[in-house]
Design a protein around this motif. Structure first.
Motif, PDB file in Angstrom:
ATOM      1  N   VAL A  14       0.916  -1.202  -0.017  1.00 30.88           N
ATOM      2  CA  VAL A  14       0.158   0.073  -0.013  1.00 30.88           C
ATOM      3  C   VAL A  14       0.874   1.442  -0.020  1.00 30.88           C
ATOM      4  O   VAL A  14       0.498   2.157  -0.838  1.00 30.88           O
ATOM      5  N   GLY A  15       1.950   1.338   0.609  1.00 27.49           N
ATOM      6  CA  GLY A  15       2.877   2.335   0.853  1.00 27.49           C
ATOM      7  C   GLY A  15       3.453   2.654  -0.589  1.00 27.49           C
ATOM      8  O   GLY A  15       3.572   4.080  -1.029  1.00 27.49           O
ATOM      9  N   THR A  16       3.563   1.887  -1.509  1.00 26.28           N
ATOM     10  CA  THR A  16       4.265   1.917  -2.789  1.00 26.28           C
ATOM     11  C   THR A  16       3.166   2.675  -3.447  1.00 26.28           C
ATOM     12  O   THR A  16       3.368   3.587  -4.521  1.00 26.28           O
ATOM     13  N   ALA A  17       2.034   2.213  -3.528  1.00 29.47           N
ATOM     14  CA  ALA A  17       0.874   2.896  -4.301  1.00 29.47           C
ATOM     15  C   ALA A  17       0.526   4.276  -3.946  1.00 29.47           C
ATOM     16  O   ALA A  17       0.257   4.921  -4.775  1.00 29.47           O
ATOM     17  N   TRP A  18       0.454   4.456  -2.579  1.00 26.74           N
ATOM     18  CA  TRP A  18       0.251   5.601  -2.038  1.00 26.74           C
ATOM     19  C   TRP A  18       1.240   6.631  -2.524  1.00 26.74           C
ATOM     20  O   TRP A  18       0.992   7.823  -2.912  1.00 26.74           O
ATOM     21  N   ARG A  67      -4.452   8.859   8.001  1.00 33.96           N
ATOM     22  CA  ARG A  67      -3.760   7.678   7.935  1.00 33.96           C
ATOM     23  C   ARG A  67      -4.636   6.486   7.059  1.00 33.96           C
ATOM     24  O   ARG A  67      -4.211   5.252   6.888  1.00 33.96           O
ATOM     25  N   GLY A  68      -5.758   7.018   6.616  1.00 33.37           N
ATOM     26  CA  GLY A  68      -6.755   6.065   5.789  1.00 33.37           C
ATOM     27  C   GLY A  68      -6.311   5.783   4.333  1.00 33.37           C
ATOM     28  O   GLY A  68      -6.878   4.750   3.752  1.00 33.37           O
ATOM     29  N   ARG A  69      -5.109   6.286   4.137  1.00 28.20           N
ATOM     30  CA  ARG A  69      -4.944   6.151   2.546  1.00 28.20           C
ATOM     31  C   ARG A  69      -5.832   6.609   1.639  1.00 28.20           C
ATOM     32  O   ARG A  69      -6.116   5.992   0.811  1.00 28.20           O
ATOM     33  N   VAL A  70      -6.621   7.660   1.753  1.00 34.59           N
ATOM     34  CA  VAL A  70      -7.486   8.345   1.088  1.00 34.59           C
ATOM     35  C   VAL A  70      -7.057   9.589   0.392  1.00 34.59           C
ATOM     36  O   VAL A  70      -6.861  10.519   1.427  1.00 34.59           O
ATOM     37  N   MET A  71      -7.215   9.648  -0.927  1.00 38.42           N
ATOM     38  CA  MET A  71      -6.885  11.096  -1.395  1.00 38.42           C
ATOM     39  C   MET A  71      -8.128  11.534  -2.111  1.00 38.42           C
ATOM     40  O   MET A  71      -8.363  10.864  -3.095  1.00 38.42           O
ATOM     41  N   PHE A 135      -1.710   2.626 -13.955  1.00 38.06           N
ATOM     42  CA  PHE A 135      -1.230   2.768 -12.774  1.00 38.06           C
ATOM     43  C   PHE A 135      -0.933   1.723 -11.945  1.00 38.06           C
ATOM     44  O   PHE A 135       0.244   1.741 -11.437  1.00 38.06           O
ATOM     45  N   LYS A 136      -1.493   0.595 -12.221  1.00 34.29           N
ATOM     46  CA  LYS A 136      -1.170  -0.754 -11.711  1.00 34.29           C
ATOM     47  C   LYS A 136       0.438  -1.212 -12.197  1.00 34.29           C
ATOM     48  O   LYS A 136       1.252  -1.496 -11.456  1.00 34.29           O
ATOM     49  N   GLN A 137       0.435  -0.988 -13.423  1.00 36.39           N
ATOM     50  CA  GLN A 137       1.793  -1.250 -14.191  1.00 36.39           C
ATOM     51  C   GLN A 137       2.963  -0.412 -13.531  1.00 36.39           C
ATOM     52  O   GLN A 137       4.181  -1.189 -13.396  1.00 36.39           O
ATOM     53  N   LEU A 138       2.722   0.904 -13.207  1.00 43.35           N
ATOM     54  CA  LEU A 138       3.693   1.873 -12.621  1.00 43.35           C
ATOM     55  C   LEU A 138       3.972   1.142 -11.099  1.00 43.35           C
ATOM     56  O   LEU A 138       5.181   1.219 -10.873  1.00 43.35           O
ATOM     57  N   CYS A 139       3.048   1.020 -10.359  1.00 43.01           N
ATOM     58  CA  CYS A 139       2.983   0.493  -9.079  1.00 43.01           C
ATOM     59  C   CYS A 139       4.097  -0.860  -9.297  1.00 43.01           C
ATOM     60  O   CYS A 139       4.728  -1.240  -8.101  1.00 43.01           O
ATOM     61  N   GLU A 140       3.747  -1.710  -9.943  1.00 50.93           N
ATOM     62  CA  GLU A 140       4.400  -3.121 -10.098  1.00 50.93           C
ATOM     63  C   GLU A 140       5.784  -3.026 -10.635  1.00 50.93           C
ATOM     64  O   GLU A 140       6.301  -4.102 -10.393  1.00 50.93           O
ATOM     65  N   GLU A 141       6.241  -2.256 -11.358  1.00 47.09           N
ATOM     66  CA  GLU A 141       7.603  -1.762 -11.858  1.00 47.09           C
ATOM     67  C   GLU A 141       8.461  -1.645 -10.787  1.00 47.09           C
ATOM     68  O   GLU A 141       8.462  -1.280  -9.754  1.00 47.09           O
TER      69      GLU A 141
END
Length: 141
Positions: A14-18, A67-71, A135-141
């Motif tokens: 979750v920190g990487t995606a955030w 801290r709920g990881r909501v933007m 977005f998924k691809q960027l997070c998974e690289e």
């Protein structure tokens, strides 16, 4: 206003995606139409967006909800759009990214220069799904 909700699972903590979500300068890599983006302070973004046959400046206000990881974000000018990203850890290595987008199809059509009436919801859905995949691809690289 029309509301669209989509989600995708990302193989990343979750920190990487955030962190990726907050890299405003990288929005052109995963948001269709955005050709340049820059952060202005902690709560504003300036985007150069191509739509309606031209390039337009759009400013958005960004709000983190603790801290709920909501933007949440909302355009200040340009097409009236507002949305919320919620990131939920599934386990240490997987995150669910949930997006809620609110838009007015008629006003969006006017901003895009469409003369044939409101933007079809299917076009918005397809664009959002494609953006989430990028977005998924960027997070998974």
């Amino acid at each position: 206003m029309r509301t669209l909700e989509e989600q995708i699972e990302v193989t990343a903590p979750v920190g990487t995606a955030w962190s990726q979500l907050h890299r405003v300068a990288e929005y052109p890599l995963f948001v269709a139409g955005v050709v340049h983006a820059s952060a202005h302070g902690r709560h504003h973004a300036h985007l150069d967006v191509e739509f309606g046959g031209g390039r337009h400046a759009v400013d958005a206000e960004l709000t983190d909800h603790g801290r709920g990881r909501v933007m949440s974000w909302e355009t200040v000018d340009g097409p009236p759009l507002r949305g919320t990203f919620a990131l939920r850890p599934l386990d240490a290595a997987h995150t669910r990214v949930q997006l809620r987008l609110e838009y007015d199809p008629g006003e969006l059509a006017g901003a895009l220069g469409a003369a044939d009436g409101p933007v079809p919801s299917t076009a918005v859905e397809e664009a959002v799904r494609a953006d989430l995949e990028l977005f998924k691809q960027l997070c998974e690289e």
